[in-house]
Scaffold this motif. Structure first.
Motif, PDB file in Angstrom:
ATOM      1  N   UNK A  97       0.831  -1.202   0.000  1.00 23.83           N
ATOM      2  CA  UNK A  97       0.000   0.000   0.000  1.00 23.83           C
ATOM      3  C   UNK A  97       0.866   1.253   0.000  1.00 23.83           C
ATOM      4  N   UNK A  98       1.942   1.227   0.767  1.00 27.21           N
ATOM      5  CA  UNK A  98       2.822   2.389   0.830  1.00 27.21           C
ATOM      6  C   UNK A  98       3.601   2.584  -0.467  1.00 27.21           C
ATOM      7  N   UNK A  99       3.801   1.503  -1.232  1.00 25.92           N
ATOM      8  CA  UNK A  99       4.629   1.577  -2.433  1.00 25.92           C
ATOM      9  C   UNK A  99       3.843   1.928  -3.697  1.00 25.92           C
ATOM     10  N   UNK A 100       2.579   1.505  -3.781  1.00 26.66           N
ATOM     11  CA  UNK A 100       1.828   1.658  -5.032  1.00 26.66           C
ATOM     12  C   UNK A 100       1.136   3.019  -5.083  1.00 26.66           C
ATOM     13  N   UNK A 101       1.461   3.846  -6.074  1.00 24.57           N
ATOM     14  CA  UNK A 101       0.826   5.165  -6.200  1.00 24.57           C
ATOM     15  C   UNK A 101      -0.560   5.034  -6.838  1.00 24.57           C
ATOM     16  N   UNK A 102      -1.598   5.066  -6.028  1.00 26.67           N
ATOM     17  CA  UNK A 102      -2.956   4.872  -6.544  1.00 26.67           C
ATOM     18  C   UNK A 102      -3.338   5.933  -7.567  1.00 26.67           C
ATOM     19  N   UNK A 103      -2.805   7.154  -7.434  1.00 33.60           N
ATOM     20  CA  UNK A 103      -3.203   8.215  -8.346  1.00 33.60           C
ATOM     21  C   UNK A 103      -2.844   7.899  -9.801  1.00 33.60           C
ATOM     22  N   UNK A 104      -1.848   7.045 -10.014  1.00 32.84           N
ATOM     23  CA  UNK A 104      -1.470   6.669 -11.382  1.00 32.84           C
ATOM     24  C   UNK A 104      -2.594   5.872 -12.075  1.00 32.84           C
ATOM     25  N   UNK A 105      -3.453   5.255 -11.297  1.00 34.17           N
ATOM     26  CA  UNK A 105      -4.500   4.398 -11.848  1.00 34.17           C
ATOM     27  C   UNK A 105      -5.849   5.117 -11.989  1.00 34.17           C
ATOM     28  N   UNK A 106      -5.936   6.317 -11.451  1.00 34.98           N
ATOM     29  CA  UNK A 106      -7.218   7.045 -11.498  1.00 34.98           C
ATOM     30  C   UNK A 106      -6.988   8.477 -11.966  1.00 34.98           C
ATOM     31  N   UNK A 107      -6.660   8.667 -13.252  1.00 32.87           N
ATOM     32  CA  UNK A 107      -6.487  10.038 -13.756  1.00 32.87           C
ATOM     33  C   UNK A 107      -7.780  10.843 -13.717  1.00 32.87           C
ATOM     34  N   UNK A 108      -8.901  10.133 -13.675  1.00 32.95           N
ATOM     35  CA  UNK A 108     -10.193  10.795 -13.538  1.00 32.95           C
ATOM     36  C   UNK A 108     -11.195   9.861 -12.906  1.00 32.95           C
ATOM     37  N   UNK A 109     -12.131  10.422 -12.170  1.00 40.44           N
ATOM     38  CA  UNK A 109     -13.184   9.626 -11.537  1.00 40.44           C
ATOM     39  C   UNK A 109     -14.334  10.552 -11.175  1.00 40.44           C
ATOM     40  N   UNK A 110     -15.418   9.953 -10.719  1.00 43.33           N
ATOM     41  CA  UNK A 110     -16.607  10.723 -10.327  1.00 43.33           C
ATOM     42  C   UNK A 110     -16.845  10.601  -8.832  1.00 43.33           C
ATOM     43  N   UNK A 111     -17.259  11.696  -8.223  1.00 46.01           N
ATOM     44  CA  UNK A 111     -17.695  11.713  -6.833  1.00 46.01           C
ATOM     45  C   UNK A 111     -19.116  12.270  -6.769  1.00 46.01           C
ATOM     46  N   UNK A 112     -19.941  11.772  -5.850  1.00 44.85           N
ATOM     47  CA  UNK A 112     -21.319  12.271  -5.771  1.00 44.85           C
ATOM     48  C   UNK A 112     -21.378  13.665  -5.164  1.00 44.85           C
ATOM     49  N   UNK A 113     -22.243  14.493  -5.714  1.00 45.13           N
ATOM     50  CA  UNK A 113     -22.470  15.817  -5.144  1.00 45.13           C
ATOM     51  C   UNK A 113     -23.252  15.688  -3.844  1.00 45.13           C
ATOM     52  N   UNK A 114     -23.295  16.758  -3.074  1.00 41.44           N
ATOM     53  CA  UNK A 114     -23.972  16.713  -1.773  1.00 41.44           C
ATOM     54  C   UNK A 114     -25.481  16.551  -1.911  1.00 41.44           C
ATOM     55  N   UNK A 115     -26.061  17.042  -3.010  1.00 42.82           N
ATOM     56  CA  UNK A 115     -27.508  16.988  -3.183  1.00 42.82           C
ATOM     57  C   UNK A 115     -27.872  16.361  -4.520  1.00 42.82           C
ATOM     58  N   UNK A 116     -29.051  15.738  -4.572  1.00 44.66           N
ATOM     59  CA  UNK A 116     -29.555  15.148  -5.805  1.00 44.66           C
ATOM     60  C   UNK A 116     -30.171  16.228  -6.694  1.00 44.66           C
ATOM     61  N   UNK A 117     -30.453  15.862  -7.952  1.00 45.55           N
ATOM     62  CA  UNK A 117     -31.068  16.833  -8.845  1.00 45.55           C
ATOM     63  C   UNK A 117     -32.585  16.861  -8.664  1.00 45.55           C
TER      64      UNK A 117
END
Length: 399
Positions: A37-57
């Motif tokens: 876990x300390x050795x593998x740079x996770x950011x290299x595998x996720x150049x982009x992703x989605x996070x949920x907004x605080x409120x629904x539409x």
């Protein structure tokens, strides 16, 4: 926008902090996995992703906000090193991370699973140095990188059904010097060219244990996978394969879920009102509330899986206060409506769906509400059978 010069320094600090947090939570007990876990740079595998907004539409749909280093460097990097699942794809469509757009609703079809679950998955599979490993569901490649870091690449095979996903994962893996065997393949059939394996670990869920996996594991080898279904009941199981090709193992505890293998996803069933229209007019009282399976509790999570064993082709949806059960295979349906002091059910078709669920709930209560760890799964050429000494009727027979 170019990446900040201190990206690697920032990432080292953040993943060390993430590893420390996982140790504190009891997830990283093994020094080898902590080092990974300390050795593998996770950011290299996720150049982009989605996070949920605080409120629904306005329609009540989840609003998914794209996150990249170009859009918000700090948010992107902090999320990459949080113990969070990062959604990377919806509905099988690959995003354009150079110009991503906000999404409203949609079904996630690929993700970078939260690191604590990835580590737990590899640990629960009882993997040791020298084992040959098949990973089903490469996804972003982060979990593949962890097992390569811990065991070396030579004995690791990882397959992914989505060629575009695998291409991106391969680029990240090779860029870090990891060279596992990678292939575009459907996990339902394993990967014969590299069989047999000491361990098979699935990062997706199946409705039933695929027979091909049993045939691709050496006697004494193990398969770790998640069973799921159209009621969205989940259970993890660690199976040991016997000399005769059968397998057996106990269910594992916890509320763990994975995306379904794409060929095992639930079918679209149409308008619930159409299904309800053909049901008998006269309802009957039921002693069990559907909330027993829909509540946000570990017991409800477990009960959904047990109920699913009785009605494996049923789906559940709620419209207003009415709960609908629909079975597209047999054409059966049921509705549950709240009354003054309980629930009333109407059901029709060749399978009395809620009656079967009631029998499971009755047996579960009579047995003292046993936890998942007390159930055993047996798998053979005749199918899979969930067993418990105080619940002999599981699974209930199909019609």
């Amino acid at each position: 926008m170019s990446m900040p010069a201190d990206l690697e320094t920032d990432s080292v600090r953040l993943r060390e902090a993430m590893a420390k947090g996982l140790v504190a939570d009891g997830v990283l007990a093994d020094p080898a996995w902590r080092q990974a876990v300390e050795a593998v740079p996770r950011h290299r595998f996720v150049p982009g992703f989605y996070l949920p907004a605080d409120e629904r539409d306005e329609q009540g749909l989840t609003v998914w906000e794209p996150v990249t280093a170009e859009l918000d460097y700090s948010r992107w990097l902090a999320a990459a090193y949080s113990d969070t699942t990062l959604i990377t794809q919806f509905d099988g469509a690959e995003p354009d991370w150079r110009d991503p757009v906000v999404r409203h609703g949609g079904a996630p079809t690929s993700s970078s699973t939260l690191p604590s679950l990835v580590v737990r998955m590899w640990s629960d599979a009882e993997i040791a140095e020298g084992h040959t490993v098949l990973e089903i569901g490469t996804g972003t490649g982060y979990s593949t990188a962890l097992v390569c870091e811990a065991l070396g690449s030579a004995d690791v095979t990882s397959i992914e059904v989505d060629g575009r996903r695998l291409e991106q994962a391969a680029s990240a893996l090779y860029g870090l010097g990891h060279t596992p065997t990678l292939a575009v393949a459907d996990g339902l059939y394993g990967y014969w060219p590299e069989a047999k394996f000491d361990r098979i670990v699935a990062a997706c869920s199946f409705r039933a244990v695929p027979p091909a996996l049993l045939a691709q594991v050496r006697p004494g080898g193990k398969i770790l996978l998640t069973l799921s279904g159209w009621l969205y009941g989940y259970a993890r199981v660690l199976l040991t394969v016997a000399e005769d090709g059968t397998a057996e193992g106990q269910l594992l505890g916890g509320t763990v879920s994975f995306m379904s293998a794409r060929t095992h996803a639930a079918p679209v069933f149409g308008n619930p009102a159409h299904w309800a229209a053909g049901l008998p007019d006269k309802p009957r009282a039921t002693p069990h509330s559907p909330e027993r399976m829909t509540a946000a509790t570990e017991e409800a999570f477990h009960l959904r899986f047990l109920a699913q064993s009785a009605v494996p082709d049923a789906q559940m949806t709620t419209v207003g206060e009415v709960v609908h059960l629909v079975d597209v295979v047999t054409g059966s349906a049921a509705t549950l409506t709240p009354t003054g002091g309980g629930w009333a059910v109407r059901e029709g078709g060749p399978v009395k769906l809620w009656e079967r669920v009631e029998r499971v709930l009755d047996a579960y209560d009579t047995a003292g509400r046993p936890g998942p760890e007390t159930f055993t799964l047996h798998v053979s050429g005749g199918g899979q059978h969930l067993r418990h000494p105080q619940m002999p009727g599981l699974p209930l027979p199909r019609p």
